[in-house]
Design a protein around this motif. Structure first.
Motif, PDB file in Angstrom:
ATOM      1  N   THR A   1      90.265 -42.665 -70.566  1.00 15.21           N
ATOM      2  CA  THR A   1      91.231 -43.748 -70.800  1.00 15.21           C
ATOM      3  C   THR A   1      92.395 -43.346 -71.711  1.00 15.21           C
ATOM      4  O   THR A   1      93.213 -44.195 -72.068  1.00 15.21           O
ATOM      5  CB  THR A   1      90.526 -44.957 -71.437  1.00 15.21           C
ATOM      6  OG1 THR A   1      89.850 -44.533 -72.634  1.00 15.21           O
ATOM      7  CG2 THR A   1      89.511 -45.555 -70.473  1.00 15.21           C
TER       8      THR A   1
ATOM      9  N   PRO B   1      90.547 -52.868 -66.149  1.00 16.92           N
ATOM     10  CA  PRO B   1      91.331 -52.497 -67.336  1.00 16.92           C
ATOM     11  C   PRO B   1      90.417 -52.260 -68.541  1.00 16.92           C
ATOM     12  O   PRO B   1      89.429 -52.961 -68.738  1.00 16.92           O
ATOM     13  CB  PRO B   1      92.219 -53.725 -67.564  1.00 16.92           C
ATOM     14  CG  PRO B   1      92.288 -54.398 -66.233  1.00 16.92           C
ATOM     15  CD  PRO B   1      90.960 -54.166 -65.597  1.00 16.92           C
TER      16      PRO B   1
ATOM     17  N   PHE C   1      96.732 -49.231 -72.353  1.00 18.92           N
ATOM     18  CA  PHE C   1      97.875 -49.803 -71.644  1.00 18.92           C
ATOM     19  C   PHE C   1      99.146 -49.167 -72.182  1.00 18.92           C
ATOM     20  O   PHE C   1      99.172 -48.614 -73.291  1.00 18.92           O
ATOM     21  CB  PHE C   1      97.935 -51.325 -71.809  1.00 18.92           C
ATOM     22  CG  PHE C   1      98.085 -51.774 -73.237  1.00 18.92           C
ATOM     23  CD1 PHE C   1      99.333 -51.952 -73.810  1.00 18.92           C
ATOM     24  CD2 PHE C   1      96.958 -51.998 -74.030  1.00 18.92           C
ATOM     25  CE1 PHE C   1      99.469 -52.357 -75.123  1.00 18.92           C
ATOM     26  CE2 PHE C   1      97.076 -52.396 -75.360  1.00 18.92           C
ATOM     27  CZ  PHE C   1      98.332 -52.573 -75.902  1.00 18.92           C
TER      28      PHE C   1
ATOM     29  N   ASP D   1      97.919 -51.526 -67.176  1.00 17.92           N
ATOM     30  CA  ASP D   1      96.617 -51.268 -67.779  1.00 17.92           C
ATOM     31  C   ASP D   1      96.012 -50.041 -67.123  1.00 17.92           C
ATOM     32  O   ASP D   1      96.295 -49.729 -65.962  1.00 17.92           O
ATOM     33  CB  ASP D   1      95.670 -52.452 -67.556  1.00 17.92           C
ATOM     34  CG  ASP D   1      96.064 -53.675 -68.356  1.00 17.92           C
ATOM     35  OD1 ASP D   1      96.389 -53.507 -69.540  1.00 17.92           O
ATOM     36  OD2 ASP D   1      96.043 -54.786 -67.791  1.00 17.92           O
ATOM     37  N   TYR D   2      95.147 -49.351 -67.872  1.00 21.80           N
ATOM     38  CA  TYR D   2      94.451 -48.186 -67.337  1.00 21.80           C
ATOM     39  C   TYR D   2      92.977 -48.490 -67.131  1.00 21.80           C
ATOM     40  O   TYR D   2      92.325 -49.090 -67.978  1.00 21.80           O
ATOM     41  CB  TYR D   2      94.582 -46.998 -68.292  1.00 21.80           C
ATOM     42  CG  TYR D   2      95.851 -46.209 -68.099  1.00 21.80           C
ATOM     43  CD1 TYR D   2      95.869 -45.013 -67.385  1.00 21.80           C
ATOM     44  CD2 TYR D   2      97.051 -46.683 -68.611  1.00 21.80           C
ATOM     45  CE1 TYR D   2      97.047 -44.304 -67.196  1.00 21.80           C
ATOM     46  CE2 TYR D   2      98.242 -45.985 -68.420  1.00 21.80           C
ATOM     47  CZ  TYR D   2      98.228 -44.792 -67.711  1.00 21.80           C
ATOM     48  OH  TYR D   2      99.399 -44.108 -67.516  1.00 21.80           O
TER      49      TYR D   2
ATOM     50  N   THR E   1      95.753 -46.989 -62.485  1.00 23.47           N
ATOM     51  CA  THR E   1      96.457 -47.997 -63.269  1.00 23.47           C
ATOM     52  C   THR E   1      96.540 -49.311 -62.509  1.00 23.47           C
ATOM     53  O   THR E   1      96.492 -49.344 -61.281  1.00 23.47           O
ATOM     54  CB  THR E   1      97.881 -47.534 -63.640  1.00 23.47           C
ATOM     55  OG1 THR E   1      98.683 -47.462 -62.450  1.00 23.47           O
ATOM     56  CG2 THR E   1      97.853 -46.184 -64.317  1.00 23.47           C
TER      57      THR E   1
ATOM     58  N   HIS F   1     101.085 -54.927 -64.134  1.00 27.30           N
ATOM     59  CA  HIS F   1     101.117 -56.356 -64.440  1.00 27.30           C
ATOM     60  C   HIS F   1     102.095 -57.117 -63.555  1.00 27.30           C
ATOM     61  O   HIS F   1     101.870 -58.273 -63.213  1.00 27.30           O
ATOM     62  CB  HIS F   1     101.537 -56.581 -65.897  1.00 27.30           C
ATOM     63  CG  HIS F   1     100.466 -56.249 -66.882  1.00 27.30           C
ATOM     64  ND1 HIS F   1     100.493 -56.700 -68.181  1.00 27.30           N
ATOM     65  CD2 HIS F   1      99.334 -55.512 -66.781  1.00 27.30           C
ATOM     66  CE1 HIS F   1      99.424 -56.243 -68.834  1.00 27.30           C
ATOM     67  NE2 HIS F   1      98.722 -55.510 -68.001  1.00 27.30           N
TER      68      HIS F   1
END
Length: 338
Positions: free
Chosen positions: A126, A253, A258, A268-269, A274, A277
């Motif tokens: 992450t 997420p 992020f 978000d990761y 990914t 949004h």
């Protein structure tokens, strides 16, 4: 009567779907054929439900030799490589050979810094690990913030080598074979007849970029083609590579993972993937940058739509948004059709 209504509804849905596809094709062709000082040079592949309904190859794989790009042309895919590395890690999880909460020293005992006892596989996946160099202290407490980079995925490739007993290139190539990806590979130990040269534009002049093959390959150096990445999406998102719970974990997420992306906005990761949004419908994606290569692989789960865009000219490495011009416009067209 009910059967007739269902039949007519199915016909209407099919007609509307075909009409939407034709509209999308016309808009894409209009974009790619428009006069430009920097014409599109690469491949576009678009599929729905596992079936390709649009593919376009344009420009040169090798400008000096006037070799044209084709559907078999191969590109260095940049950070799309991270998604493949993440899947290899998660397949080891499914086999019970590692745990995401394990400190990485368990697998890489040669690491000398104390942070190897606190940084976990989850943190590496992450980009929340805080590692800046193998011989330096952490930049921040693991898990507390996000910092994008390459070093963590190189460490992940070493971990899966340890847990599997196989080399990372062999693991990649076996996974590609499983997915039917005939034009994809780890760069080590092979010759290339379909690999595009990478180029950059500087002050309007095109120059060849050096191909740093096998440098952080797990993070940004794997090789693939447009249609192969559609096959990758079909296998990954079609439930053929990971257990369902593991796949859900991958695309969820993660805390403090992020950032703002030049093309995708706030994202978000998950693990190697990914979640933008700003899209009006669910979207899973990856972009990639390598020397002279600009890439994008987006997937829309509701319609099972894949958009893959690979270019071998970087228009502006200092202002990447310019290099992603066609990728961004194509994404807008496909988003509008969802």
């Amino acid at each position: 009567m009910t059967q007739r209504i269902l039949f007519l509804t199915a016909i209407l849905f099919s007609f509307n779907h075909l009409f939407a596809q034709q509209q999308t094709i016309r808009r894409i062709d209009s974009l790619l054929h428009a006069p430009s000082q920097t014409p599109f040079n690469g491949v576009v592949v678009l599929s729905t439900g596992g079936k390709v309904f649009y593919k376009k190859a344009a420009g040169y794989a090798n400008f000096e030799q006037k070799k044209m790009i084709t559907g078999e042309s191969e590109f260095i895919i940049g950070s799309i490589s991270k998604q493949i590395t993440a899947v290899l890690v998660l397949r080891e999880l499914d086999k019970g050979r590692l745990r995401l909460e394990d400190p990485i020293r368990r697998y890489l005992p040669r690491l000398t810094e104390k942070w190897a006892d606190t940084v976990t596989i989850h943190h590496l996946l992450t980009h929340t690990h805080g590692i800046t160099a193998l011989d330096k202290p952490l930049a921040f407490k693991p898990g507390s913030r996000f910092q994008y980079g390459y070093i963590s995925y190189d460490l992940l490739s070493q971990i899966v080598e340890k847990t599997s007993g196989q080399s990372f290139p062999d693991l990649c190539n076996a996974l590609f074979k499983m997915c039917g990806m005939q034009h994809s590979s780890h760069p080590r130990g092979r010759s290339y007849k379909n690999l595009c040269k990478g180029y950059a534009l500087e002050n309007g002049e095109r120059k060849e970029e050096p191909a740093y093959l096998d440098v952080f390959a797990a993070a940004g150096g794997l090789i693939s083609s447009g249609e192969d990445l559609v096959k990758w999406n079909n296998n990954l998102h079609g439930g053929k590579l990971l257990a369902d719970t593991t796949y859900r974990l991958m695309i969820s997420p993660k805390e403090n993972a992020f950032r703002d992306h030049a093309i995708l906005g706030t994202i978000d990761y998950g693990y190697g993937i990914t979640i933008p949004h700003q899209s009006s419908v669910p979207e899973l994606g990856v972009t990639g940058v390598a020397q002279g290569f600009i890439s994008m692989d987006m997937y829309f789960p509701f319609t099972k739509t894949s958009l893959v865009v690979l270019e071998n000219i970087a228009t502006d490495m200092q202002e990447l948004k310019n290099s992603f011009y066609y990728h961004e416009q194509l994404l807008k067209i496909v988003r509008a059709a969802q």
